[in-house]
Write an enzyme that holds these catalytic residues in place. Sequence first.
Site, mmCIF file in Angstrom:
data_model
loop_
_atom_site.group_PDB
_atom_site.id
_atom_site.type_symbol
_atom_site.label_atom_id
_atom_site.label_comp_id
_atom_site.label_asym_id
_atom_site.label_seq_id
_atom_site.Cartn_x
_atom_site.Cartn_y
_atom_site.Cartn_z
ATOM 1 N N GLY A 69 0.815 -1.204 0.000
ATOM 2 C CA GLY A 69 0.000 0.000 0.000
ATOM 3 C C GLY A 69 0.851 1.258 0.000
ATOM 4 O O GLY A 69 0.529 2.242 -0.669
ATOM 5 N N ASN A 149 -7.221 4.100 9.473
ATOM 6 C CA ASN A 149 -6.621 2.916 10.087
ATOM 7 C C ASN A 149 -6.566 2.971 11.611
ATOM 8 O O ASN A 149 -6.419 1.939 12.250
ATOM 9 C CB ASN A 149 -5.214 2.689 9.525
ATOM 10 C CG ASN A 149 -4.377 3.938 9.517
ATOM 11 O OD1 ASN A 149 -4.779 4.966 8.979
ATOM 12 N ND2 ASN A 149 -3.225 3.883 10.132
ATOM 13 N N GLN A 177 -7.636 0.003 4.334
ATOM 14 C CA GLN A 177 -8.390 -0.567 5.459
ATOM 15 C C GLN A 177 -9.788 -1.026 5.037
ATOM 16 O O GLN A 177 -10.485 -1.673 5.820
ATOM 17 C CB GLN A 177 -8.525 0.458 6.592
ATOM 18 C CG GLN A 177 -7.219 0.750 7.329
ATOM 19 C CD GLN A 177 -6.740 -0.415 8.184
ATOM 20 O OE1 GLN A 177 -7.543 -1.221 8.679
ATOM 21 N NE2 GLN A 177 -5.434 -0.528 8.369
ATOM 22 N N SER A 197 -4.059 -3.176 -0.087
ATOM 23 C CA SER A 197 -2.883 -3.944 0.320
ATOM 24 C C SER A 197 -3.315 -5.313 0.824
ATOM 25 O O SER A 197 -4.182 -5.426 1.693
ATOM 26 C CB SER A 197 -2.129 -3.195 1.422
ATOM 27 O OG SER A 197 -1.037 -3.966 1.855
ATOM 28 N N HIS A 199 -2.028 -7.687 2.710
ATOM 29 C CA HIS A 199 -1.874 -8.198 4.077
ATOM 30 C C HIS A 199 -2.910 -7.626 5.040
ATOM 31 O O HIS A 199 -3.004 -8.041 6.194
ATOM 32 C CB HIS A 199 -0.438 -7.993 4.603
ATOM 33 C CG HIS A 199 -0.095 -6.596 5.021
ATOM 34 N ND1 HIS A 199 -0.134 -6.198 6.332
ATOM 35 C CD2 HIS A 199 0.317 -5.523 4.318
ATOM 36 C CE1 HIS A 199 0.259 -4.931 6.416
ATOM 37 N NE2 HIS A 199 0.536 -4.497 5.204
ATOM 38 N N THR A 235 10.859 -8.055 -11.032
ATOM 39 C CA THR A 235 10.297 -9.401 -11.117
ATOM 40 C C THR A 235 9.117 -9.517 -10.165
ATOM 41 O O THR A 235 9.222 -9.159 -8.992
ATOM 42 C CB THR A 235 11.375 -10.443 -10.766
ATOM 43 O OG1 THR A 235 12.473 -10.246 -11.658
ATOM 44 C CG2 THR A 235 10.847 -11.859 -10.890
ATOM 45 N N CYS A 323 2.721 2.114 12.610
ATOM 46 C CA CYS A 323 3.853 2.894 12.096
ATOM 47 C C CYS A 323 4.308 3.962 13.068
ATOM 48 O O CYS A 323 5.477 4.322 13.102
ATOM 49 C CB CYS A 323 3.474 3.565 10.786
ATOM 50 S SG CYS A 323 2.418 2.567 9.776
HETATM 51 C C1 LIG Z 1 -1.363 -0.469 6.236
HETATM 52 C C2 LIG Z 1 -1.785 0.766 5.545
HETATM 53 C C3 LIG Z 1 -1.033 1.301 4.482
HETATM 54 C C4 LIG Z 1 0.284 0.721 4.058
HETATM 55 O O1 LIG Z 1 0.173 -0.500 3.416
HETATM 56 P P1 LIG Z 1 1.464 -1.459 3.356
HETATM 57 O O2 LIG Z 1 1.060 -2.545 2.422
HETATM 58 O O3 LIG Z 1 1.714 -1.943 4.750
HETATM 59 O O4 LIG Z 1 2.587 -0.635 2.815
HETATM 60 C C5 LIG Z 1 -1.513 2.424 3.850
HETATM 61 N N1 LIG Z 1 -2.668 3.007 4.225
HETATM 62 C C6 LIG Z 1 -3.410 2.528 5.231
HETATM 63 C C7 LIG Z 1 -4.678 3.194 5.582
HETATM 64 C C8 LIG Z 1 -2.991 1.391 5.931
HETATM 65 O O5 LIG Z 1 -3.734 0.940 6.944
#
Ligand SMILES: *Cc1c(COP(=O)(O)O)cnc(C)c1O
Length: 379
Positions: A69, A149, A177, A197, A199, A235, A323
């Site tokens: 993300g 988030n 989110q 994203s 994960h 890649t 973060c």
């Molecule tokens: C986790 C998050 C990101 C960052 O995504 P990553 O894949 O961890 O770099 C960006 N924006 C929001 C709102 C998030 O919760």
Amino acid sequence: MIYADNAATTRISDSVFEKMLPFLCDQYGNASSQYSLGAKAKRAIERARKQVAAAIGAELLEITFTSGGSEANSWVLRCVADTYRNEPMHIVTTAIEHHSVLNACHSLEQTGIEVTYLPVDKTGCISVDNVKAAIKPHTKLVSIMLANNEIGTIQPIADIGLLLKGENVLFHTDAVQSVGHIPVDVSDLRVDFLTASAHKFNGAKGTGILYKRSGLDLSPLVFGGEQERGLRAGTENVAGIVAAGYAIEESVGEIADTSKRLKAMVEDTVNGIKEKIPSVRVNGDSECRLPGTVNLCFYGVSGESLMHLLDLKGVCLSTSSACTSGKGEPSHVLLALGLTEQQAKSAIRISYGKYNCADEVGKVVTAVCDAYKKIVENR
Ligand SMILES: *Cc1c(COP(=O)(O)O)cnc(C)c1O
């Protein structure tokens, strides 16, 4: 252990893991290779692109895979700015964005670009009228997150999209989110760019998604080979991309059930804590919020101390976002809601995900209340 920090990251789905595993083992081909092992990897990526496009109402070629993300957010901000480098440029965003947006904006300000950080009300909502009023003749980009988030508040992105429709302004939303947690459709939202994203929806870490409306140009952020139609070199993370495809399909398919379940769990958690600690306060909007996320203030008690005590009891949750926590600074999101520094530092975030079950609620409530009591008694 109880994991209640799904806004930070999620455990990979069991079935998604099974689909991903072969691409870490025997299906290890480079998708750019011409022999069949490579072609298989390429086909797997294209299937994932289809799954992602279908999940958010996009077309195949509107989807590009990134490393996460953060990269997708940085890409939009930096490269839209690059497009207009010879003109005066103004960006509108909000005070409560994720740091991947905020820090990209700060770096653009260093190059002379003007940025407006819109305020939010005390529930964390931005006003559509404020967006309208912030638009200037040289505004080129509006970037506003779909759901926050830290507090989970959902912004009126579709209304803003409607407002911007007549303007010559690009519209980006950070939906990291939201995707897989609430319904997300790029046509309903009327956005030009959208970030997700994997994960955050039970895929694997290290795979992000950028939706770019067809017909729009965006220069690459990462240079090199011709991967992703020359838009994003390097890649491909085939296994991660495969996981993203199956995870988005699975989580979007389960939204109705999961969100109902998580909403009830959050409600029970808040009520349970309130019973024993009446002074607890919920930050963010009580209605317009992500189903599994809640942010709570325990006035007079440090959120960080609570978090550490809860960790000892086997409960994982966080103070604000993954973060910023650890730096000891109050959350920029909570400060934007109008909380004092001390109030902001008394917050914890509980975020449930699909692998949490209802019988964990009582344990979380007891653990939180016990930890609170312990801190209060020891001062
Ligand atoms: C986790 C998050 C990101 C960052 O995504 P990553 O894949 O961890 O770099 C960006 N924006 C929001 C709102 C998030 O919760």
